[in-house]
Enzyme design. Structure first.
Site, PDB file in Angstrom:
ATOM      1  CG  HIS A  56      -1.686  -1.221   1.434  1.00 60.96           C
ATOM      2  ND1 HIS A  56      -2.540  -1.694   0.497  1.00 60.96           N
ATOM      3  CD2 HIS A  56      -1.716  -2.099   2.462  1.00 60.96           C
ATOM      4  CE1 HIS A  56      -3.102  -2.821   0.936  1.00 60.96           C
ATOM      5  NE2 HIS A  56      -2.601  -3.091   2.118  1.00 60.96           N
ATOM      6  CG  HIS A 218      -5.898  -6.006   1.505  1.00 66.70           C
ATOM      7  ND1 HIS A 218      -6.714  -5.174   2.235  1.00 66.70           N
ATOM      8  CD2 HIS A 218      -4.698  -5.982   2.118  1.00 66.70           C
ATOM      9  CE1 HIS A 218      -6.024  -4.695   3.251  1.00 66.70           C
ATOM     10  NE2 HIS A 218      -4.810  -5.158   3.203  1.00 66.70           N
TER      11      HIS A 218
END
Ligand SMILES: Nc1ncnc2c1ncn2[C@@H]1O[C@H](COP(=O)(O)OP(=O)(O)O)[C@@H](O)[C@H]1O
Ligand SMILES: Nc1ncnc2c1ncn2[C@@H]1O[C@H](COP(=O)(O)OP(=O)(O)O)[C@@H](O)[C@H]1O
Ligand SMILES: [Mg+2]
Ligand SMILES: [Mg+2]
Ligand SMILES: [Mg+2]
Ligand SMILES: [Mg+2]
Lengths: 330, 207, 330, 207
Positions: A56, A218
């Site tokens: 991320h 995700h």
């Protein structure tokens, strides 16, 4: 799928070595997977610790620095870190004023931070935890794991970080962080799936001409698939989804976030559309941030996060910050 | 149920067989997780059980309880994700319940596993039927009253039974109804874990 | 190929509207396609103007601000801007101290800036131009258009910008810019091609398991195609290609640049490998910047730029900068 | 070569026909450019010639020279890239060479085009054989001594003749030997431009 890596097993360690050479103002413990600002613990200051799966970036390691996090704990790609990391980070940043864990609401993050909090308290560190859960694509009910933590994490880390930097107490910083969480909602869209190093192929199949609405960060598929939409239509859809759950009575902070694989050129164009919808809905905008901040590897797509900001939150948002990923002021 | 005494060696074997089985099936577990999750369950457990075997080989604990608490601690420290704390807690609590005895009976193991599985349910805030590892673990403990083989059989069936269920916990719950039609990765790995227990028991009998 | 756009024809205008809402410190003239820092012209200060095709963001619009560019002129995607834009920009930023055009060496950019310089001089603005040509994948000979301008552009804009901010004269700023150009070399690699909005499909075919060595930033194919390499091997290849043409006798500035589609996680790992090679080759590193700065839409890949930095260049590199894309100091 | 007087109307028609032809062939030009360049040549010229037609229609210039200088200026202001200044210069210099006459002969046009093409060569630092637009323009001007049709024919052949050449100017030169085997997009659009000239001449004769 081709990647700029050595082997999947060392991706996170390799990245940490890179962060170390690029950011001498951070202390990177590659073996223990903890990234700490070099001047930690700062006397009298509450220590802010966050963490989560890698993939991320710049979240979270890129948000360590003056005015934001004191430490970050990166897990494997898309896998929450283990309690040992948070315990070590807490010890490294605790000046005696206590430590705040900022936790994105995923079962793995919640459980690992919870165990870490118990262990750290055993070692004499006072720990508070705040859960970030802003993604309106997931309904928050007894029958789900609750809304995911996504873009709002940046708002929480920035604003709590500014308060801590000013010397606010642990309770006060935690209260502010919770206020930001309550005031923030997000919605995400994928135009293409991402590929994790371990899997080596796209996480879901997205046929040409379709997009996935309500994705997380995700690589999980979203809740709905539709024929491809224009930037204008996507902005309408995403902003309306957020506004269905957040009724801002004050000007908002806007994060127009890229998922990693969408060019900045397109993201800015999308930002203009988000502003247009907000104008049409009568929502005044206080600040706008456009860029790749809470990414999902090479996923093509974007998310919109709104945070209704009272004067105090706005002041803390504007306060100086100096991290690899977010920098202004002073 | 056999009354063979199960010593530390038996539990070490269980963990070794489990590690080998997770290693073999890692790609399948990750594939299941990529359909409804984030494609890491296989590599998570692979990493964790490899670490478990390593620490158990380096300094083999002397009691059944110590084998499992050591293994559980190691999973917590190396797996991450949802499954790390959950499997770690399963083994740690089971191990604690076994106490310090040098060997235990199958019935004692079953009772200990019961408290381990309950701890998982409590930590995860989940119950059988939520399409999680509990759907394999819970029936397995019940069936263990009959035999190790029956437990393995029940765990396998429990894992398969998650296919038509809508996930209500963990990452798969984000999919809502779209999670229906997929087998839960954690339930699948739990079935592997219980199958490994049955295999360890088979080896024990064959001795 | 799916894109987060309305229609290909409005991509640049849409992005400019987004830049306007996200960066109130810039004046964005969408119609004329000129982005200017709000306080321009700054009295007594040399005006720095750059520009080029869009699709390389944050370059150039994201580098407008204190300590870097005074104005940027974005063209269509991968198409150099037209002289009218540069003439307008020059007029907007000229305080009387003259204007420096920073031009990447592409025929289109060269010709359009050259015409603009003539026109601006006709209007009484003193104009100097500096050509950036750092890409060692292209040999600089009579029989080519010469080395392309790529990553070094960031070094040139930052360092010349710092000198101009300090009040250096036009000749002095131009001389410094030329010194940076002479001291800088780059090499780029693509793992996947990019897609322009107008074309709508990848600009070249890159089969699975192959990579393209020596690519530019316009989705042009490179000079050589090879079986896929590891990050380690790519770092060896790229750094050695640069060092074949640059023999640094001083510590270097390192830019580990992402082309847009490669996750930051991978880029940091690659940065670690670049440092390793430099260490092995005995080249000391003064500063390292890792990120997506000179991009090529959604191209997967990276480039390495080295700039041999004497004390003066290093001091100017470290000087404060406040732009959307690069920010530090003060 | 015919001695018909070519007036402003003829030159307006040339530009209109050229714009239509570029519009029709834009995708092909972009495809050629994507093989050895950056995939924008078609949209560049499409944008430019659309602007040319628009300005010429809004306020039609009264002389051949003014038509071409106006068109050239418009290309410079709207195309960008390498082709904008080059085509802009071609038309502007040709127009300037035509002076202020109300009509010109084909021979005068040929002489003017010669100076336009020379200006392109000078601005681009290029020569025929470098695999650029000059490979179509240069032979076209020569052949114009015979007829418009011969010029169009020569331009087309010149464009095709770039296929085996290695590009030495512009973006395609970055490819080195890999540029061999591709037709140059600018040479191709130059052939369209000269073919449009021949078509305008045909229409003139048919009047
Ligand atoms: N709250 C919970 N209770 C019980 N089991 C859970 C819970 N949340 C997740 N799980 C189990 O964990 C598995 C996922 O593990 P893993 O993929 O390793 O972690 P993550 O979901 O964090 O990526 C699921 O398939 C499910 O069986
Ligand atoms: N130096 C030059 N001299 C003559 N023609 C050139 C030169 N450079 C480029 N060209 C022509 O311009 C064409 C490319 O135009 P275009 O694609 O519109 O611009 P760009 O290359 O900037 O993207 C080439 O195919 C070639 O014919
Ligand atoms: Mg995970
Ligand atoms: Mg998972
Ligand atoms: Mg171009
Ligand atoms: Mg081109």
């Amino acid at each position: 799928m081709k990647m700029l890596i050595n082997v999947p097993e060392t991706v996170v360690d390799d990245a940490l070595r890179g962060i170390a050479v690029a950011h001498p103002e951070l202390v990177v413990d590659v073996g223990s997977r903890v990234v700490v600002r070099r001047d930690a613990p700062v006397a009298g200051k509450v220590g802010l610790v966050s963490g989560g799966g890698s993939g991320h970036e710049p979240l979270h390691c890129g948000f360590v620095g003056v005015g934001m996090l004191d430490a970050a704990c990166p897990g494997e790609v898309f896998t929450s870190p283990v309690p040992d990391q948070m315990v070590r980070a807490a010890a490294a940043v605790d000046s005696g004023a206590g430590v705040l864990f900022l936790v994105k609401n995923y079962t793995g993050d919640v459980l690992n931070f919870q165990m870490a909090a118990e262990l750290a308290e055993d070692e004499g560190v006072r720990v508070e935890s705040v859960l970030v859960n802003d993604d309106v694509a997931v309904t928050d009910s007894l029958h789900t794991a609750g809304r995911r933590g996504t873009g709002a994490t940046l708002f929480v880390e920035k604003i709590a970080g500014a308060a801590a930097e000013e010397g606010a107490s642990l309770d006060r910083v935690a209260e502010l962080a919770r206020r930001v969480v309550e005031s923030s909602r997000s919605f995400g869209v994928a135009l293409g799936a991402c590929t994790t190093p371990a899997k080596g192929s796209p996480m879901f199949d997205l046929p040409a001409g379709e997009l996935e609405l309500g994705v997380g960060i995700h690589g999980e598929p979203g809740r709905e698939r539709r024929p491809m939409m224009t930037a204008r239509e996507i902005a309408d859809y995403a902003v309306d989804a957020v506004l269905a759950d957040l009724n801002p009575r004050q000007p908002v902070l806007v994060l127009v976030n890229g998922m990693g694989g969408t060019p900045l050129l397109e993201l800015y164009g999308f930002g203009a559309e988000v502003h247009r919808v907000l104008g049409e809905r009568g929502v005044p905008v206080a600040r706008t941030l456009v860029g790749n901040y809470v990414t999902s590897l090479d996923m093509a797509g974007c998310s919109v996060t709104l945070c209704q900001a009272d004067e105090e939150l706005l002041r803390l948002w504007d306060a100086p910050v100096q991290t690899p990923g977010l920098r202004w002021g002073r | 149920m056999s009354e063979t005494a199960l010593d530390a060696g038996f539990f070490l074997r269980w963990m070794t067989v489990a590690a080998a089985s997770v290693d073999r099936e890692a790609a399948r577990l990750t594939d299941l997780d990529s359909a409804i999750g984030d494609a890491d369950h296989g590599s998570n457990l692979q990493r964790g059980f490899a670490a478990v075997v390593k620490v158990l080989e380096a300094e083999p604990p002397q009691t059944p309880g110590a084998v499992l608490t050591t293994a559980g601690r190691q999973l917590i420290s190396t797996v991450g994700g949802a499954s790390g704390p959950l499997y770690g807690t399963l083994l740690r609590r089971t191990g604690k319940a076994l106490g310090e005895a040098a060997s235990v009976t199958a019935d004692e193991l079953r009772a200990a596993l019961r408290s381990g599985v309950d701890a998982v349910a409590q930590l995860g805030g989940s119950a059988p039927g939520d399409a999680t590892m509990l759907d394999a673990l819970d029936p397995a403990v019940e069936a263990l009253a009959a035999s190790f083989a029956a437990a393995a059989e029940a765990a396998g069936q429990g894992a398969e039974a998650t296919v038509p269920l809508q996930a209500r916990k963990g990452r798969a719950s984000y999919l809502g109804e779209r999670s229906i039609g997929h087998q839960d990765p954690g339930a699948t790995s739990s079935a592997l874990l219980i199958a490994a227990l049955a295999e360890a028991a088979d080896q024990e009998e064959a001795k």
